[in-house]
Design a protein around this motif. Structure first.
Motif, PDB file in Angstrom:
ATOM      1  N   ASN A 300       0.957  -1.238   0.208  1.00  0.00           N
ATOM      2  CA  ASN A 300       0.100   0.270  -0.215  1.00  0.00           C
ATOM      3  C   ASN A 300       0.945   1.073   0.055  1.00  0.00           C
ATOM      4  OD1 ASN A 300      -2.342  -1.028  -0.427  1.00  0.00           O
ATOM      5  ND2 ASN A 300      -2.280  -1.442   2.417  1.00  0.00           N
ATOM      6  N   PHE A 301       1.697   1.161   0.661  1.00  0.00           N
ATOM      7  CA  PHE A 301       3.227   2.186   0.722  1.00  0.00           C
ATOM      8  C   PHE A 301       2.947   2.728   0.114  1.00  0.00           C
ATOM      9  CE2 PHE A 301       3.593   1.130   5.569  1.00  0.00           C
ATOM     10  CZ  PHE A 301       1.651   2.503   6.165  1.00  0.00           C
ATOM     11  N   ALA A 304       0.645   4.155  -3.087  1.00  0.00           N
ATOM     12  CA  ALA A 304       0.731   5.371  -2.534  1.00  0.00           C
ATOM     13  C   ALA A 304       2.311   6.619  -3.340  1.00  0.00           C
ATOM     14  CB  ALA A 304       0.873   5.286  -1.166  1.00  0.00           C
ATOM     15  N   TYR A 313       6.074   8.708   1.609  1.00  0.00           N
ATOM     16  CA  TYR A 313       5.921   7.225   2.701  1.00  0.00           C
ATOM     17  C   TYR A 313       7.125   6.142   2.136  1.00  0.00           C
ATOM     18  CZ  TYR A 313       1.415   9.048   1.370  1.00  0.00           C
ATOM     19  OH  TYR A 313       0.064  10.081   1.679  1.00  0.00           O
ATOM     20  N   SER A 314       8.131   6.684   1.805  1.00  0.00           N
ATOM     21  CA  SER A 314       9.114   5.764   2.079  1.00  0.00           C
ATOM     22  C   SER A 314       9.633   5.108   2.757  1.00  0.00           C
ATOM     23  CB  SER A 314      10.867   6.267   1.213  1.00  0.00           C
ATOM     24  OG  SER A 314      10.314   6.113  -0.406  1.00  0.00           O
ATOM     25  N   ALA A 316       8.054   4.624   5.894  1.00  0.00           N
ATOM     26  CA  ALA A 316       7.331   3.672   5.607  1.00  0.00           C
ATOM     27  C   ALA A 316       7.430   2.367   5.831  1.00  0.00           C
ATOM     28  CB  ALA A 316       5.571   4.415   6.209  1.00  0.00           C
ATOM     29  N   ALA A 317       7.350   2.467   4.155  1.00  0.00           N
ATOM     30  CA  ALA A 317       7.266   1.120   3.470  1.00  0.00           C
ATOM     31  C   ALA A 317       8.834  -0.027   3.938  1.00  0.00           C
ATOM     32  CB  ALA A 317       7.736   1.107   2.229  1.00  0.00           C
TER      33      ALA A 317
END
Length: 451
Positions: A300-301, A304, A313-314, A316-317
């Motif tokens: 999902n990240f 996004a 979002y990198s 979090a991924a």
């Protein structure tokens, strides 16, 4: 039995618990970083090859930056890859003590290939940097300028090292990963221990191929996520990226990360289905589920990032991906511990006997009857009618034909007789006590079997 049994002592039950914890922590360090190093070697080699083939400076820069950002130093590579895999080998040697399985030897060979791969990869990194510096210098002085002989010689040497070490390092790391997958997969299935007696046997096991493919995809996934994080987020990212270069890095890394991360749950499910029933437990189900959910979050990240062209979002991924691998690692060690339950009961019995022989309790056996000595010293590893750590007495005692002195001599100073059982440790009793327990054993076997 293998040569490591002569160098490693069997663990007690308490020691086994500590080994399980130590193994998990070693793998939590080893799996992500060895994956980043393997993935970096593959990406750097491919883009350097494409850069030379198509005379594309952007590809060549990408290869160089991958090594610069993801590969820190040789000492770090030794510390986060070589030391942990040697620690894993040591733990497996203790937990598989006495087992007729090649896993420990294969792990040791994998450690050698990991060491060679790490060293070659750092040679590749430094030779690539040297070639880049010389090419920049040549642009400054002009193509027609004559360089000093020593600089030309150094350039030729650096190019040779770069050409050889890049492929060799990648090959060593791939080989090491296959051996690691083979050794750990085989150790989780005791039914295959006597079937696979050499490394070639690993090539025909489907679950080894599945686990190797999983580890390879995992290395590409975490390396791609690491590129996103270290190129764009860590310490503000790389400052001097052109628009074309930024698009290449972003497009390649996020696409590769998404494709490989989407495939990982498929291999986890296949591996779960192929897990032997004896190795299954509630914890295996729980950690498998947590891993699958974590991989879904990573996807999902990454989606996004593609949809919104946002690299925020990198972070979090990257870190959720590490969390997902952590769940898989814990699940694998629970599976390993479940598979080894019966084997570890035997190993722990042997360890307790060795400990009792070398560090006897204050209780004296002098004056005890043969039955009392049997209860204190022998019953942990022997029964009269069933196999435990040692062979059953109704099979071994009749071979002495009622000769008390002959049986007592063996009990007093035991030697290895049957290759199917571990050697009996010296019990630290006197000859008179050995004769007493020998007479008791002969009498009991005669009552039960009439022999």
């Amino acid at each position: 039995m293998n040569i490591f049994d002569q160098l490693i002592i069997p663990p007690t039950a308490d020691h086994t618990e500590m080994l399980n914890i130590f193994l998990v922590f070693s793998l939590l360090l080893f799996i992500p970083f060895s994956g980043i190093i393997l993935g970096s070697s593959v990406f750097a080699y491919i883009f350097n090859f494409l850069g030379r083939k198509h005379v594309n400076s952007i590809y060549q820069r990408f290869a160089k930056d991958i090594l610069d950002k993801l590969i820190i130093s040789l000492s770090a590579g030794i510390g986060i890859v070589v030391v942990p895999v040697l620690s894993v080998t040591f733990v497996y040697a203790q937990m598989l003590w006495g087992a007729n399985v090649i896993s420990v030897g294969v792990l040791l060979l994998a450690s050698i290939f990991y060491t060679a791969g790490v060293i070659l990869l750092y040679r590749y990194k430094h030779s690539m940097k040297a070639v880049s510096v010389i090419e920049s210098f040549k642009k400054m002085v002009g193509k027609d300028a004559k360089l000093p002989q020593d600089i030309e010689s150094y350039e030729d040497s650096a190019k040779t090292v770069k050409k050889q070490s890049g492929f060799s390092g990648m090959f060593c790391l791939l080989t090491a990963t296959f051996l690691f997958a083979g050794a750990t997969t085989l150790s989780e299935d005791p039914s295959q221990w006597s079937v696979v007696t050499n490394i070639l046997g690993l090539f025909v096991l489907s679950d080894v191929a599945i686990n190797f493919t999983y580890l390879f995809l995992a290395s590409l996934s975490i390396s791609s996520a690491a590129i996103l994080y270290f190129f764009f987020i860590w310490q503000g990212g790389i400052k001097n990226m052109t628009e074309d270069y930024k698009k290449l890095v972003l497009r390649f890394s996020v696409t590769t990360a998404l494709i490989t991360t989407v495939l990982l749950p498929l291999f986890i499910i296949i591996e779960f289905v192929m897990t032997p029933q004896a190795a299954m437990s509630k914890a295996v189900f729980i950690y498998t589920g947590l891993a699958l959910v974590s991989f879904l979050l990573v996807c999902n990240f990454l989606y996004a990032i593609i949809k919104n062209s946002e690299v925020k979002y990198s972070t979090a991924a990257f870190f959720v991906l590490i969390l997902a691998f952590s769940f898989v690692i814990i699940k694998e060690q629970v599976t390993f511990a479940n598979a080894l339950q019966k084997h570890l009961i035997t190993v722990n019995h042997v360890a307790d006997s060795l400990e009792a022989a070398h560090f006897p309790k204050e209780t004296k056996v002098v004056g005890l009857t043969g039955e009392q000595i049997y209860t204190q010293k022998c019953s942990a590893c022997h029964k009269f009618d069933q196999k435990v750590t040692g062979p059953p007495y109704d099979q071994t005692v009749p071979k002495y034909n009622g000769d008390v002195n002959k049986l007592a001599a063996f009990i007093y100073n035991p030697t290895k007789v049957d290759p199917g059982y571990p050697a009996m440790p010296n019990q630290g009793i006197s000859m008179k006590e050995a004769q007493s327990v020998a007479q008791y054993l002969i009498d009991q076997v005669q009552k039960q079997t009439g022999k």
